[in-house]
Design a protein around this motif. Structure first.
Motif, PDB file in Angstrom:
ATOM      1  N   ALA A   1     -24.432 -49.205  89.998  1.00  0.00           N
ATOM      2  CA  ALA A   1     -23.240 -48.417  89.676  1.00  0.00           C
ATOM      3  C   ALA A   1     -23.533 -46.925  89.600  1.00  0.00           C
ATOM      4  N   VAL A   2     -24.813 -46.580  89.440  1.00  0.00           N
ATOM      5  CA  VAL A   2     -25.168 -45.179  89.227  1.00  0.00           C
ATOM      6  C   VAL A   2     -25.184 -44.440  90.562  1.00  0.00           C
ATOM      7  N   GLY A   3     -24.361 -43.419  90.697  1.00  0.00           N
ATOM      8  CA  GLY A   3     -24.188 -42.735  91.979  1.00  0.00           C
ATOM      9  C   GLY A   3     -24.814 -41.358  92.001  1.00  0.00           C
ATOM     10  N   ARG A   4     -24.163 -40.422  92.669  1.00  0.00           N
ATOM     11  CA  ARG A   4     -24.622 -39.039  92.740  1.00  0.00           C
ATOM     12  C   ARG A   4     -24.571 -38.465  91.332  1.00  0.00           C
ATOM     13  N   VAL A   5     -25.682 -37.938  90.867  1.00  0.00           N
ATOM     14  CA  VAL A   5     -25.739 -37.541  89.464  1.00  0.00           C
ATOM     15  C   VAL A   5     -25.161 -36.140  89.253  1.00  0.00           C
ATOM     16  N   ILE A   6     -24.662 -35.912  88.066  1.00  0.00           N
ATOM     17  CA  ILE A   6     -24.287 -34.565  87.632  1.00  0.00           C
ATOM     18  C   ILE A   6     -25.184 -34.238  86.448  1.00  0.00           C
ATOM     19  N   VAL A   7     -25.901 -33.150  86.543  1.00  0.00           N
ATOM     20  CA  VAL A   7     -26.834 -32.792  85.476  1.00  0.00           C
ATOM     21  C   VAL A   7     -26.301 -31.580  84.716  1.00  0.00           C
ATOM     22  N   HIS A   8     -26.371 -31.659  83.408  1.00  0.00           N
ATOM     23  CA  HIS A   8     -25.988 -30.533  82.565  1.00  0.00           C
ATOM     24  C   HIS A   8     -27.205 -30.036  81.815  1.00  0.00           C
ATOM     25  N   ARG A   9     -27.323 -28.733  81.685  1.00  0.00           N
ATOM     26  CA  ARG A   9     -28.354 -28.169  80.821  1.00  0.00           C
ATOM     27  C   ARG A   9     -27.683 -27.126  79.935  1.00  0.00           C
ATOM     28  N   VAL A  10     -28.140 -27.065  78.700  1.00  0.00           N
ATOM     29  CA  VAL A  10     -27.564 -26.142  77.743  1.00  0.00           C
ATOM     30  C   VAL A  10     -28.654 -25.185  77.278  1.00  0.00           C
ATOM     31  N   ILE A  11     -28.343 -23.885  77.254  1.00  0.00           N
ATOM     32  CA  ILE A  11     -29.259 -22.891  76.675  1.00  0.00           C
ATOM     33  C   ILE A  11     -28.548 -22.275  75.475  1.00  0.00           C
ATOM     34  N   ASN A  12     -29.189 -22.350  74.309  1.00  0.00           N
ATOM     35  CA  ASN A  12     -28.568 -21.863  73.079  1.00  0.00           C
ATOM     36  C   ASN A  12     -29.089 -20.484  72.704  1.00  0.00           C
ATOM     37  N   LEU A  13     -28.160 -19.635  72.239  1.00  0.00           N
ATOM     38  CA  LEU A  13     -28.491 -18.264  71.840  1.00  0.00           C
ATOM     39  C   LEU A  13     -27.998 -18.022  70.418  1.00  0.00           C
ATOM     40  N   PHE A  14     -28.681 -17.160  69.712  1.00  0.00           N
ATOM     41  CA  PHE A  14     -28.197 -16.776  68.383  1.00  0.00           C
ATOM     42  C   PHE A  14     -28.513 -15.320  68.134  1.00  0.00           C
ATOM     43  N   GLY A  15     -27.563 -14.625  67.504  1.00  0.00           N
ATOM     44  CA  GLY A  15     -27.834 -13.253  67.097  1.00  0.00           C
ATOM     45  C   GLY A  15     -26.836 -12.238  67.629  1.00  0.00           C
ATOM     46  N   ARG A  16     -25.878 -12.670  68.486  1.00  0.00           N
ATOM     47  CA  ARG A  16     -24.858 -11.749  68.960  1.00  0.00           C
ATOM     48  C   ARG A  16     -23.551 -12.518  69.158  1.00  0.00           C
ATOM     49  N   GLY A  17     -22.410 -11.827  69.167  1.00  0.00           N
ATOM     50  CA  GLY A  17     -21.107 -12.471  69.255  1.00  0.00           C
ATOM     51  C   GLY A  17     -20.809 -13.030  70.634  1.00  0.00           C
ATOM     52  N   GLU A  18     -19.856 -13.982  70.694  1.00  0.00           N
ATOM     53  CA  GLU A  18     -19.531 -14.652  71.949  1.00  0.00           C
ATOM     54  C   GLU A  18     -18.995 -13.676  72.994  1.00  0.00           C
ATOM     55  N   SER A  19     -18.113 -12.748  72.580  1.00  0.00           N
ATOM     56  CA  SER A  19     -17.512 -11.884  73.606  1.00  0.00           C
ATOM     57  C   SER A  19     -18.534 -10.877  74.130  1.00  0.00           C
ATOM     58  N   ASP A  20     -19.440 -10.407  73.281  1.00  0.00           N
ATOM     59  CA  ASP A  20     -20.545  -9.558  73.743  1.00  0.00           C
ATOM     60  C   ASP A  20     -21.357 -10.256  74.813  1.00  0.00           C
ATOM     61  N   ILE A  21     -21.694 -11.506  74.525  1.00  0.00           N
ATOM     62  CA  ILE A  21     -22.540 -12.250  75.452  1.00  0.00           C
ATOM     63  C   ILE A  21     -21.773 -12.544  76.736  1.00  0.00           C
ATOM     64  N   GLU A  22     -20.492 -12.898  76.587  1.00  0.00           N
ATOM     65  CA  GLU A  22     -19.693 -13.186  77.776  1.00  0.00           C
ATOM     66  C   GLU A  22     -19.577 -11.952  78.670  1.00  0.00           C
ATOM     67  N   ALA A  23     -19.445 -10.769  78.045  1.00  0.00           N
ATOM     68  CA  ALA A  23     -19.315  -9.536  78.829  1.00  0.00           C
ATOM     69  C   ALA A  23     -20.557  -9.283  79.675  1.00  0.00           C
ATOM     70  N   GLN A  24     -21.700  -9.822  79.250  1.00  0.00           N
ATOM     71  CA  GLN A  24     -22.938  -9.668  80.028  1.00  0.00           C
ATOM     72  C   GLN A  24     -23.150 -10.804  81.017  1.00  0.00           C
TER      73      GLN A  24
END
Lengths: 415, 415
Positions: A173-196
């Motif tokens: 049943a296992v087909g073409r895979v979708i892989v997710h990776r998460v990188i976590n950050l701390f120390g600055r606000g979401e909109s600051d980081i998004e702007a970069q």
């Protein structure tokens, strides 16, 4: 192979409890290349369960149900599966032995009703539950595979990974895979980081990059498909490298790496030991760190100095200092950090003292005012946080703990 | 009048986003006396949406759908409703004027695609959206009322309360209220407790009683309908009293009262102070207690004695005792409880030392072996827990913390 996830329990459709199992299962199936098209939740009603399983059989080739496998009268999943498939329930000797063994290991008598948990629809395969009394069920009916798992999240998750995934692979049943990776950050606000990161989060980019924020931790979520995991990972690696390089010491790590895990990784890297002295965070830092297995080589322990005299008796903070500056002050934060470092002979002494609220704030020391102290062989320094006053107690405690641990992490990063 | 809640959006069934709208709507409907029997989530596929609406029409008299009302190509709820009912989409002049006015107020040009949001199934009533571009839809089809609302939670919630609830009252759907109360128990297994409550959990009883277990806390969930809240509460009171009386000191309290809150309530009742010494729970007890606001009058603080020398230096546990019996022993649990009680001058000293795993277990001291100590003015006693060895670290830590706090609670209950 379209999948449907069914969550069973009256407390879910009444709104008393939020179903999080279906999301978790969907993420897992998605990663295996099995698209989920439907979620259904319904209560503990036999007729409605039989009908819902029938609907699922008509529109999905894989159905994963959670809940309703316990020993009580409102646990109906076994009965509903048997009725839907038109087969009787039969007692499975192996299941019964496993349930009896679990009770024996726990030195507890087995209630008669637990025997019901060994009943399976005829022809079904039991899925052993290594940590609870409810075995899972794997059965085919028509052209659809039905899997029933307990509703208790940690039992369900372990059984899904250990029992269900290998069987899904086996049956192709296992087909073409979708892989997710998460990188976590701390120390600055979401909109600051998004702007970069506008160049990364643009729609249609491959690999796809999304940003989410959770309690001041910002996560980049990178997703990519491939013929297999290695291929998908190779495609996304340049994007991961770019994020790591661009955000430098804001990066805590990957996956579930939070501030505590990132701090412990740094302690391990430089072989340093840590001790903590917590006032307003009440043991939250100690708790987050000791949730990590094998941490005892780096974390020596700490003090929760909630009452003022606990600061004197466990941390040697002079009473005169407490009287002159108050418990929430840079002077006391300093003394707490120095005190716990010397008491336990640690490389780093980390302290937190503040006003978590909702009461106890004053104009000079409002709710959300927190002082951190960090003592090392080079001396001691303090840092001020202003986290309130509008934030609730648990947010102030959580943020104070994260900022404290992150400060210690950055200190170690420079070594 | 049975209701179904449908959440539409591919990000929900892929697991990328957790649907919380359905829970919120269910709580609201439930309080209005409209029982919700089904939740369905599905992606942005027209055929699947038409089919799901048809299934809902067959099993519910009220269907509330969220999502799929935006201006983009994957917003299909308007089309699916029209196709399900067999009517064409027609442009609503009032809706179009409202959308144009919103863009004018925001000084933004209106994209052509936003015109689509003024399309409604013929015969449907638009539900004005005061804070967004997507109007809602109210329509009857067969014997079922269909309501479509935007997926954005704050738009959906405001429209539900302002537009949907008055219309439900108008058409006589709002019936008797349903009230829920929860009583939490700790200290015995789910099947044991159910065996003593068969007369309460029997089907068709009024008020209705259900049992759920969450991390060894057992909850009785009592539900009752009535013409209003006071009447429903009066009807359920004898059942609540019976549960409290029958389960005596297993009862922690009502609602969200957990072991920590029940312990703090007892400390408050007898005006006693508590101090903690934690090894394997690593500050979890301190953390749970200090999460409660205003607890500083009864909780003095504690020690997280992770390293052995922390037990010596912060709790005065003699090194000879640690060497003779090991850190996980009744002797050390005793010394830790006595040590923290005398250090902080508390009425109760509570200690935990054990093997949380996953490594560190031996044949004599397996993962899951935990010793508790409780010191009072009357002396000190110990208690042994066997929580493993198959349980994960966080479960062992959580259970050990709960058992320790519950023991202190029971001790205070006798005063």
């Amino acid at each position: 192979m379209i999948a449907e996830v069914i969550a069973i329990g009256s407390e879910l459709v009444s709104g008393e409890r939020l179903d999080t199992n279906s999301q978790w299962i969907s993420q897992r199936l998605n990663a295996l290349g099995i698209p989920v098209h439907f979620h259904t939740s319904l209560g503990d009603d036999l007729g409605e369960n039989i009908a819902a399983l029938g609907i699922a059989a008509g529109r999905a080739r894989l159905v994963i149900a959670t809940g309703g496998l316990g020993p009580t009268q409102d646990d109906l999943t076994r009965d509903a599966l048997a009725a839907m498939a038109g087969v009787p329930l039969v007692e499975d000797a192996e299941c019964l032995a496993a349930i009896e063994a679990l009770f024996a290991r726990r030195n507890r008598p087995m209630a008669d009703r637990n025997r019901l948990q060994a009943l399976l629809p005829q022809g079904a395969t039991p899925l052993p539950n290594p940590i609870g009394t409810a075995p899972g069920i794997w059965m085919g009916s028509g052209s659809t595979v039905f899997v029933a798992l307990p509703g208790v999240p940690y039992e369900m998750k372990r059984m899904f990974d250990e029992q269900v995934v290998p069987r899904l692979r086996e049956c192709g049943a296992v087909g073409r895979v979708i892989v997710h990776r998460v990188i976590n950050l701390f120390g600055r606000g979401e909109s600051d980081i998004e702007a970069q990161a506008f160049d990364l989060t643009v729609r249609g980019r491959r690999p796809e990059v999304g940003i989410t924020a959770n309690d001041a931790t910002i996560s980049f979520r990178v997703s990519c498909d491939g013929a297999n995991e290695a291929e998908a990972l190779a495609t996304m690696e340049p994007t991961l490298a770019l994020i790591r390089q661009r955000f430098g010491d804001l990066v805590l790590g990957e996956g579930s790496t939070d501030v505590a895990a990132a701090l412990v990784a740094q302690l391990e890297r430089v072989d340093a030991t840590l001790a903590t002295a917590e006032s307003c965070t009440g043991g939250l830092i100690a708790r987050r760190i000791t949730a990590i297995p094998g941490v005892s080589a780096w974390y020596l322990g700490g003090v929760v100095s909630y009452a003022n005299h606990a600061k004197e008796r466990l941390l040697d903070v002079p009473r005169t200092l407490l009287e002159a500056h108050g418990a929430v002050s840079p002077e006391v934060a300093e003394a707490m950090a120095v005190g716990i470092r010397s008491r336990l002979g640690a490389d780093l002494g980390l302290s937190v003292t503040g006003v978590a609220g909702p009461s106890g704030g004053t104009p000079e020391k409002p709710v959300g005012l927190v002082w951190l102290g960090l003592a090392t062989s080079a001396g001691v320094s303090t840092r001020k946080l202003e986290l309130g006053p509008e934030q609730p107690r648990d947010v102030i405690q959580g943020r104070a703990a994260k900022h404290a641990m992150n400060w210690a992490r950055l200190e170690l990063l420079r070594r």
